[in-house]
Design a protein around this motif. Sequence first.
Motif, PDB file in Angstrom:
ATOM      1  N   THR A 313     -96.833 -45.039 -13.450  1.00 28.64           N
ATOM      2  CA  THR A 313     -96.349 -44.284 -12.275  1.00 28.64           C
ATOM      3  C   THR A 313     -94.835 -44.128 -12.696  1.00 28.64           C
ATOM      4  OG1 THR A 313     -95.670 -46.702 -11.515  1.00 28.64           O
ATOM      5  CG2 THR A 313     -97.527 -45.411 -10.480  1.00 28.64           C
ATOM      6  N   ALA A 314     -94.231 -43.183 -11.903  1.00 26.45           N
ATOM      7  CA  ALA A 314     -92.813 -42.773 -12.415  1.00 26.45           C
ATOM      8  C   ALA A 314     -91.861 -42.668 -11.227  1.00 26.45           C
ATOM      9  CB  ALA A 314     -92.845 -41.283 -13.085  1.00 26.45           C
ATOM     10  N   ILE A 315     -90.810 -42.412 -11.372  1.00 26.85           N
ATOM     11  CA  ILE A 315     -89.639 -42.118 -10.497  1.00 26.85           C
ATOM     12  C   ILE A 315     -89.413 -40.693 -10.155  1.00 26.85           C
ATOM     13  CG2 ILE A 315     -87.243 -42.541  -9.977  1.00 26.85           C
ATOM     14  CD1 ILE A 315     -87.485 -45.490 -11.186  1.00 26.85           C
ATOM     15  N   GLN A 316     -89.101 -39.999 -11.272  1.00 19.36           N
ATOM     16  CA  GLN A 316     -88.987 -38.648 -11.241  1.00 19.36           C
ATOM     17  C   GLN A 316     -90.076 -37.651 -12.381  1.00 19.36           C
ATOM     18  OE1 GLN A 316     -84.755 -37.929 -11.802  1.00 19.36           O
ATOM     19  NE2 GLN A 316     -84.652 -37.520  -9.505  1.00 19.36           N
ATOM     20  N   VAL A 317     -90.298 -36.575 -11.756  1.00 20.46           N
ATOM     21  CA  VAL A 317     -90.672 -35.710 -12.903  1.00 20.46           C
ATOM     22  C   VAL A 317     -89.876 -34.325 -12.710  1.00 20.46           C
ATOM     23  CG1 VAL A 317     -92.893 -34.469 -13.756  1.00 20.46           C
ATOM     24  CG2 VAL A 317     -92.932 -36.769 -12.962  1.00 20.46           C
ATOM     25  N   ASP A 318     -89.528 -33.578 -13.972  1.00 24.84           N
ATOM     26  CA  ASP A 318     -88.714 -32.376 -13.720  1.00 24.84           C
ATOM     27  C   ASP A 318     -89.753 -31.388 -14.289  1.00 24.84           C
ATOM     28  OD1 ASP A 318     -88.600 -32.210 -16.314  1.00 24.84           O
ATOM     29  OD2 ASP A 318     -86.318 -32.447 -16.723  1.00 24.84           O
ATOM     30  N   ILE A 319     -89.220 -30.216 -14.053  1.00 21.17           N
ATOM     31  CA  ILE A 319     -90.198 -28.921 -14.327  1.00 21.17           C
ATOM     32  C   ILE A 319     -90.110 -28.552 -15.913  1.00 21.17           C
ATOM     33  CG2 ILE A 319     -89.940 -27.786 -11.941  1.00 21.17           C
ATOM     34  CD1 ILE A 319     -87.723 -26.040 -13.283  1.00 21.17           C
ATOM     35  N   LEU A 320     -89.559 -29.070 -16.439  1.00 24.42           N
ATOM     36  CA  LEU A 320     -89.997 -29.433 -18.014  1.00 24.42           C
ATOM     37  C   LEU A 320     -91.177 -30.056 -18.264  1.00 24.42           C
ATOM     38  CD1 LEU A 320     -86.409 -29.294 -19.866  1.00 24.42           C
ATOM     39  CD2 LEU A 320     -87.736 -27.651 -19.326  1.00 24.42           C
ATOM     40  N   GLY A 321     -91.142 -31.041 -17.654  1.00 21.06           N
ATOM     41  CA  GLY A 321     -92.431 -32.193 -17.616  1.00 21.06           C
ATOM     42  C   GLY A 321     -91.799 -33.424 -18.148  1.00 21.06           C
ATOM     43  N   GLN A 322     -90.494 -33.722 -18.069  1.00 18.52           N
ATOM     44  CA  GLN A 322     -89.959 -34.982 -18.523  1.00 18.52           C
ATOM     45  C   GLN A 322     -90.223 -35.764 -17.333  1.00 18.52           C
ATOM     46  OE1 GLN A 322     -85.923 -34.327 -21.108  1.00 18.52           O
ATOM     47  NE2 GLN A 322     -85.691 -32.898 -19.090  1.00 18.52           N
ATOM     48  N   VAL A 323     -90.658 -36.951 -17.722  1.00 23.30           N
ATOM     49  CA  VAL A 323     -90.819 -38.043 -16.855  1.00 23.30           C
ATOM     50  C   VAL A 323     -89.866 -39.283 -16.931  1.00 23.30           C
ATOM     51  CG1 VAL A 323     -92.611 -40.042 -16.193  1.00 23.30           C
ATOM     52  CG2 VAL A 323     -93.617 -37.627 -17.243  1.00 23.30           C
ATOM     53  N   CYS A 324     -89.436 -39.478 -15.843  1.00 19.56           N
ATOM     54  CA  CYS A 324     -88.432 -40.856 -15.980  1.00 19.56           C
ATOM     55  C   CYS A 324     -88.919 -42.058 -14.965  1.00 19.56           C
ATOM     56  CB  CYS A 324     -86.862 -40.392 -15.316  1.00 19.56           C
ATOM     57  SG  CYS A 324     -86.327 -41.832 -14.592  1.00 19.56           S
ATOM     58  N   SER A 325     -89.495 -43.042 -15.543  1.00 19.06           N
ATOM     59  CA  SER A 325     -89.873 -44.166 -14.801  1.00 19.06           C
ATOM     60  C   SER A 325     -88.987 -45.337 -14.795  1.00 19.06           C
ATOM     61  CB  SER A 325     -91.197 -44.441 -15.715  1.00 19.06           C
ATOM     62  OG  SER A 325     -92.023 -43.219 -16.007  1.00 19.06           O
ATOM     63  N   GLN A 326     -87.966 -45.244 -15.622  1.00 21.19           N
ATOM     64  CA  GLN A 326     -87.397 -46.271 -15.781  1.00 21.19           C
ATOM     65  C   GLN A 326     -85.960 -46.597 -15.264  1.00 21.19           C
ATOM     66  OE1 GLN A 326     -87.593 -45.391 -19.916  1.00 21.19           O
ATOM     67  NE2 GLN A 326     -85.289 -45.555 -20.319  1.00 21.19           N
ATOM     68  N   SER A 327     -85.321 -45.341 -14.875  1.00 21.42           N
ATOM     69  CA  SER A 327     -84.153 -45.506 -14.079  1.00 21.42           C
ATOM     70  C   SER A 327     -84.008 -44.611 -12.765  1.00 21.42           C
ATOM     71  CB  SER A 327     -82.968 -45.318 -15.192  1.00 21.42           C
ATOM     72  OG  SER A 327     -83.143 -43.708 -15.372  1.00 21.42           O
ATOM     73  N   ILE A 328     -83.041 -44.866 -11.829  1.00 23.79           N
ATOM     74  CA  ILE A 328     -82.494 -44.017 -10.832  1.00 23.79           C
ATOM     75  C   ILE A 328     -81.299 -43.302 -11.154  1.00 23.79           C
ATOM     76  CG2 ILE A 328     -82.310 -43.744  -8.570  1.00 23.79           C
ATOM     77  CD1 ILE A 328     -84.292 -46.218  -7.850  1.00 23.79           C
ATOM     78  N   GLY A 329     -81.217 -42.114 -11.939  1.00 27.13           N
ATOM     79  CA  GLY A 329     -80.148 -41.719 -12.373  1.00 27.13           C
ATOM     80  C   GLY A 329     -79.675 -42.593 -13.235  1.00 27.13           C
ATOM     81  N   THR A 330     -78.450 -42.928 -13.489  1.00 27.89           N
ATOM     82  CA  THR A 330     -77.991 -43.763 -14.354  1.00 27.89           C
ATOM     83  C   THR A 330     -78.106 -45.371 -14.092  1.00 27.89           C
ATOM     84  OG1 THR A 330     -75.730 -44.055 -13.028  1.00 27.89           O
ATOM     85  CG2 THR A 330     -75.859 -42.443 -15.084  1.00 27.89           C
ATOM     86  N   ARG A 331     -78.643 -45.594 -12.859  1.00 30.38           N
ATOM     87  CA  ARG A 331     -78.960 -46.989 -12.520  1.00 30.38           C
ATOM     88  C   ARG A 331     -80.317 -47.599 -13.325  1.00 30.38           C
ATOM     89  NH1 ARG A 331     -81.445 -48.723  -7.157  1.00 30.38           N
ATOM     90  NH2 ARG A 331     -81.372 -51.075  -7.476  1.00 30.38           N
ATOM     91  N   GLN A 332     -80.167 -48.374 -14.172  1.00 35.58           N
ATOM     92  CA  GLN A 332     -81.514 -48.953 -15.019  1.00 35.58           C
ATOM     93  C   GLN A 332     -82.015 -49.871 -13.980  1.00 35.58           C
ATOM     94  OE1 GLN A 332     -82.012 -48.280 -18.320  1.00 35.58           O
ATOM     95  NE2 GLN A 332     -84.015 -49.215 -18.037  1.00 35.58           N
ATOM     96  N   PHE A 333     -83.684 -49.291 -13.787  1.00 38.83           N
ATOM     97  CA  PHE A 333     -84.389 -49.759 -12.692  1.00 38.83           C
ATOM     98  C   PHE A 333     -85.418 -50.780 -13.332  1.00 38.83           C
ATOM     99  CE2 PHE A 333     -87.798 -49.976  -9.770  1.00 38.83           C
ATOM    100  CZ  PHE A 333     -87.288 -50.318  -8.427  1.00 38.83           C
ATOM    101  N   SER A 334     -86.068 -50.273 -14.372  1.00 41.54           N
ATOM    102  CA  SER A 334     -87.024 -51.175 -15.222  1.00 41.54           C
ATOM    103  C   SER A 334     -86.893 -50.956 -16.400  1.00 41.54           C
ATOM    104  CB  SER A 334     -88.663 -50.866 -14.446  1.00 41.54           C
ATOM    105  OG  SER A 334     -88.742 -49.406 -14.594  1.00 41.54           O
ATOM    106  N   GLY A 335     -87.757 -50.378 -17.216  1.00 43.32           N
ATOM    107  CA  GLY A 335     -87.744 -50.004 -18.741  1.00 43.32           C
ATOM    108  C   GLY A 335     -89.048 -49.104 -19.020  1.00 43.32           C
ATOM    109  N   THR A 336     -89.009 -48.861 -20.378  1.00 44.23           N
ATOM    110  CA  THR A 336     -90.100 -48.207 -20.796  1.00 44.23           C
ATOM    111  C   THR A 336     -91.483 -48.821 -21.006  1.00 44.23           C
ATOM    112  OG1 THR A 336     -88.734 -46.519 -21.954  1.00 44.23           O
ATOM    113  CG2 THR A 336     -91.084 -46.524 -22.636  1.00 44.23           C
ATOM    114  N   GLY A 337     -91.317 -49.885 -21.374  1.00 37.82           N
ATOM    115  CA  GLY A 337     -92.547 -51.019 -21.371  1.00 37.82           C
ATOM    116  C   GLY A 337     -93.510 -50.270 -22.432  1.00 37.82           C
ATOM    117  N   GLY A 338     -94.787 -50.300 -21.942  1.00 36.63           N
ATOM    118  CA  GLY A 338     -95.851 -49.651 -22.789  1.00 36.63           C
ATOM    119  C   GLY A 338     -95.892 -48.327 -22.122  1.00 36.63           C
TER     120      GLY A 338
END
Length: 443
Positions: A313-338
């Motif tokens: 699961t993820a927090i944001q996906v942009d139109i390039l297809g970049q997936v952010c699952s670990q932070s909310i903007g600059t706020r570290q939320f979790s980690g990349t993990g596996g």
Amino acid sequence: MDGIKQYKEKLISIPEAVAMVQSNQTIGMGLAGSEPVGLLTELANHRDRLENVTLWTCLPMRAYDIFMHPEMEGHFFNENWFYTGADRKVHPEGRVSYIPNNLHCAATDKLFATKNQLNIFWGTATPPDHRGFVSLSLGLIVEKELLQAADLVILEINENLPWTYGDTQVHVSEINYFVENHVPLVELPSTPSSEAEQKIGGYIANLIEDGATLQLGIGGIPNAITSFLTDRKDLGIHTEMLVDGMVDLYEAGIVTNRRKTLYPGKMVATFALGTQKLYDFIDRNVSVELLRGSYVNDPYVIAKNYKMVSVNTAIQVDILGQVCSQSIGTRQFSGTGGQLDTHRGAQLSEGGRGIIALRSTAKKGTISTIVPTLAPGAGVTVPSQDVDTIVTEYGVAELRGRCVRDRLEALVRIAHPNFRDWIREEAHQLNIVPNDIIFKAGK
Ligand code: COA
């Protein structure tokens, strides 16, 4: 000397064990359910004699005093590669810092950075068997590597821990000291799935064929998937984390592991985190192998499984297809993990697929999770060149091998209707996908 005798001779109290910590040392430890609760709790009592002690952590399960209290400043510092709630709270106070990494390299990266110097390893294990072996029980993410590298190894023995098979066994002769602390195990109850998660679960289940091997992450979405897999046959499990939903699938006869091309007949994982039901299931269960994270999460190992499907699961996906699952903007939320490990491994597998599933909105529907650009400072968990399939409650977007124009079209279709025009307009304004191209693509 026999193992039980050695064990008894090496048994010390928790305060005696913690008294061995010196200023300027680094302590590596068992992660998540393998956390040494007694040792970490006791460490706060040694604050006044210790300066600059570094704790190397991931997914801490409790808010320990050494991390939480401002008066620990200068005494203890937390280097953490997967934040939980306590770390998010303390981060602005500067006593914790995030380590970017991929799970399968976590131990080797850390030992590289410290030139293979690790002063202390604190882990957890079962009491010894009659041959003098203990089982590291709930996790082997980095535990074996750290145990082998550390100058001083202390294990916290808990008789409530399940005895697991795989690479978990260690002989007492390899350990310097033991402490005993028979506390209840940490439990992570499954959360009931929302309506949106049920829809996402239905879409994902359609992408999973008979004979597929699964890696499912944590949370409502993976839970939802399991309830849609009731008519599948001979699924297998090769996963970073074993969760309760997999036990349900095994008990229902849907997971048989029979058609797996790597470890046929076995569920393979690197750690287990769930409820007592899961811990009872893995106890002395020959169909479950817990193996090192450096092996289980190696994308090329994952790829040896035929029809490997990874769901994260993820927090944001942009139109390039970049997936952010670990932070909310600059706020570290979790980690990349596996996440990147398993996403890449699934795509390398014959007939495999890497799925990122997320609700189309957050914050009670007020913001879109499909965005023109990631929030400034967001950590990229899956780069655009690795992305495969994105699923929301509005459907499935297959991005692998597609140009950005087509990715935009596919993502707009699965975004919440309230945000579709905004995503297109921004893509135009920012010149990521110029307007006329959108027009042609829309035909
Ligand atoms: N913008 C702002 N905030 C957002 C957001 C967005 N686009 N999407 C989610 N959020 C917020 C939520 O509101 C919630 O905030 P709160 O805790 O203050 O209520 C928080 O982020 C978490 O969202 P939620 O959807 O409830 O998270 P989750 O518990 O389902 O976990 C991840 C989702 C992505 C954080 C989690 O899966 C993760 O850390 N993944 C990375 C590692 C990984 O996948 N490893 C492999 C799995 S074993």
